[in-house]
Design an enzyme around this catalytic site. Structure first.
Site, PDB file in Angstrom:
ATOM      1  N   ARG A   1     -11.611 -30.389 -21.797  1.00 20.22           N
ATOM      2  CA  ARG A   1     -11.439 -31.047 -23.102  1.00 20.22           C
ATOM      3  C   ARG A   1     -10.179 -30.514 -23.767  1.00 20.22           C
ATOM      4  O   ARG A   1      -9.904 -29.316 -23.682  1.00 20.22           O
ATOM      5  CB  ARG A   1     -12.653 -30.706 -23.977  1.00 20.22           C
ATOM      6  CG  ARG A   1     -13.428 -31.913 -24.429  1.00 20.22           C
ATOM      7  CD  ARG A   1     -14.691 -31.501 -25.097  1.00 20.22           C
ATOM      8  NE  ARG A   1     -14.465 -30.905 -26.413  1.00 20.22           N
ATOM      9  CZ  ARG A   1     -15.446 -30.596 -27.235  1.00 20.22           C
ATOM     10  NH1 ARG A   1     -16.696 -30.793 -26.888  1.00 20.22           N
ATOM     11  NH2 ARG A   1     -15.194 -30.079 -28.421  1.00 20.22           N
TER      12      ARG A   1
ATOM     13  N   ARG B   1     -15.250 -23.962 -19.542  1.00 23.71           N
ATOM     14  CA  ARG B   1     -16.027 -25.204 -19.480  1.00 23.71           C
ATOM     15  C   ARG B   1     -15.184 -26.353 -18.912  1.00 23.71           C
ATOM     16  O   ARG B   1     -14.038 -26.535 -19.287  1.00 23.71           O
ATOM     17  CB  ARG B   1     -16.486 -25.539 -20.910  1.00 23.71           C
ATOM     18  CG  ARG B   1     -17.315 -26.784 -21.029  1.00 23.71           C
ATOM     19  CD  ARG B   1     -18.124 -26.801 -22.291  1.00 23.71           C
ATOM     20  NE  ARG B   1     -17.333 -26.954 -23.510  1.00 23.71           N
ATOM     21  CZ  ARG B   1     -17.864 -27.016 -24.734  1.00 23.71           C
ATOM     22  NH1 ARG B   1     -19.171 -26.895 -24.886  1.00 23.71           N
ATOM     23  NH2 ARG B   1     -17.100 -27.164 -25.793  1.00 23.71           N
TER      24      ARG B   1
ATOM     25  N   LYS C   1     -25.597 -26.661 -27.592  1.00 23.52           N
ATOM     26  CA  LYS C   1     -26.137 -27.879 -28.217  1.00 23.52           C
ATOM     27  C   LYS C   1     -26.256 -29.013 -27.194  1.00 23.52           C
ATOM     28  O   LYS C   1     -27.263 -29.711 -27.146  1.00 23.52           O
ATOM     29  CB  LYS C   1     -25.226 -28.361 -29.357  1.00 23.52           C
ATOM     30  CG  LYS C   1     -25.139 -27.436 -30.548  1.00 23.52           C
ATOM     31  CD  LYS C   1     -24.398 -28.110 -31.695  1.00 23.52           C
ATOM     32  CE  LYS C   1     -22.981 -28.516 -31.392  1.00 23.52           C
ATOM     33  NZ  LYS C   1     -21.941 -27.524 -31.502  1.00 23.52           N
TER      34      LYS C   1
ATOM     35  N   ARG D   1     -21.450 -30.911 -41.030  1.00 21.71           N
ATOM     36  CA  ARG D   1     -20.746 -29.640 -40.850  1.00 21.71           C
ATOM     37  C   ARG D   1     -20.199 -29.113 -42.160  1.00 21.71           C
ATOM     38  O   ARG D   1     -19.428 -28.153 -42.164  1.00 21.71           O
ATOM     39  CB  ARG D   1     -19.588 -29.808 -39.883  1.00 21.71           C
ATOM     40  CG  ARG D   1     -20.039 -30.112 -38.492  1.00 21.71           C
ATOM     41  CD  ARG D   1     -18.979 -29.808 -37.487  1.00 21.71           C
ATOM     42  NE  ARG D   1     -19.361 -30.410 -36.234  1.00 21.71           N
ATOM     43  CZ  ARG D   1     -18.880 -30.048 -35.064  1.00 21.71           C
ATOM     44  NH1 ARG D   1     -17.982 -29.102 -34.978  1.00 21.71           N
ATOM     45  NH2 ARG D   1     -19.280 -30.636 -33.966  1.00 21.71           N
TER      46      ARG D   1
END
Ligand code: ADP
Length: 280
Positions: free
Chosen positions: A238, A209, A98, A174
């Site tokens: 993250r 990531r 995304k 969501r």
């Protein structure tokens, strides 16, 4: 009939698998849009590019149609109405690409990118009451309660930049209740893009990531490593990008996605990535 052409392209860092070279064009369509996904002919050793092309046919407003036909009868068209700003929702599991698609769409069409996760992280960084509460849920891979998210997203969507330039909403809605909240406000997208990536590769993408806090660039330790040691040293992960947490986030995604899709069936474009590709 008015026509608006969109072309989204994404770079996909891909493991060089034989199936990639024969990646098929994927035709997609609904009653307003048609789209296709093509693989690039020029495959490099480890990267391939994919291009999603979307054509959208919108009816011009009745008033403008009348003006145009009157103008055609009496002479050249002298004024062109500003097209209505485009509104897109993009949805997909964690690490489905995304973020990459949003960057490309935002750059190309000048839409305002509104990411629910980023709004929540900004609240956490600002140490607000909402931020503190949100973090408890985010750490568990759960959805943050509607009373925090719905107002936050609604207020952002209604700001003048988004109203004037159009918006690209990422990570919202969501759940059925979040989608219903938008419907109740009369907020409906022109297009709902669903990125559907096989689950096997999502976890690997999330766990590898990393973010460069200086440039905002996203890397993957294996598939898109940092350019030098200096960048490598400052990369951060993250807090919810661990294997344990991504499994919870994926579970939450699967529990809710069908209900959201049911609301946007008529404007939905589903892009399936079934080969072993990694999109950044
Ligand atoms: P991802 O899509 O990779 O999970 P996001 O940055 O979009 O990453 O979201 C991170 C977390 O923020 C989610 O796991 C969830 O806890 C919370 N969150 C994001 N969007 C919403 C939303 N629309 N409703 C509730 N919680 C949300």
């Amino acid at each position: 009939m008015g026509s608006l052409g969109l072309a989204l392209s994404s770079m996909a860092a891909a493991r060089p698998t034989p199936s990639l070279a024969s990646f098929p064009s994927v035709p997609l369509s609904n009653n307003k849009y048609s789209a296709s996904l093509h693989s690039s002919d020029s495959l490099e050793t480890s990267r391939a590019s994919f291009c999603l092309e979307i054509s959208c046919h919108r009816r011009l407003p009745a008033e403008l149609r009348w003006k145009m036909s009157a103008a055609t009868r009496s002479g050249p068209v002298v004024a062109v109405a500003k097209p209505e700003p485009l509104k897109i929702i993009i949805s997909g599991a964690p690490a489905s690409g995304k973020g990459t698609q949003c960057e490309l769409i935002k750059k190309k069409y000048g839409l305002v990118h509104i990411a629910a996760g980023d709004l929540l992280r900004a609240e956490i960084a600002a140490a607000t009451e909402n931020g503190k509460r949100a973090k408890e849920y985010m750490e568990k891979g759960m959805l943050v309660p509607d009373e925090i998210v719905v107002t936050m997203v609604k207020e952002r969507l209604l700001q003048p930049d988004a109203q004037e330039n159009g918006w690209l909403l990422d990570g919202y809605p969501r759940s059925l209740s979040q989608a219903t909240a938008l419907e109740d406000l009369g907020i409906r997208p022109d297009l709902f893009i669903l990125l559907d990536v096989s689950e096997g590769i999502l976890i690997e993408r999330v766990v590898g990531r990393r973010l460069d806090p200086l440039t905002g660039k996203i890397y993957h330790l294996k598939y898109s490593p940092p350019e030098n040691d200096e960048i490598a040293a400052r990369l951060i992960q993250r807090f919810d990008d661990t294997e344990e947490k991504v499994k919870l986030r994926l579970k939450t995604h699967h529990q809710n996605v069908e209900a959201v899709l049911s609301i946007y069936k008529d404007v939905m474009l589903k892009v399936c990535f079934t080969v072993h590709t990694t999109i950044y």
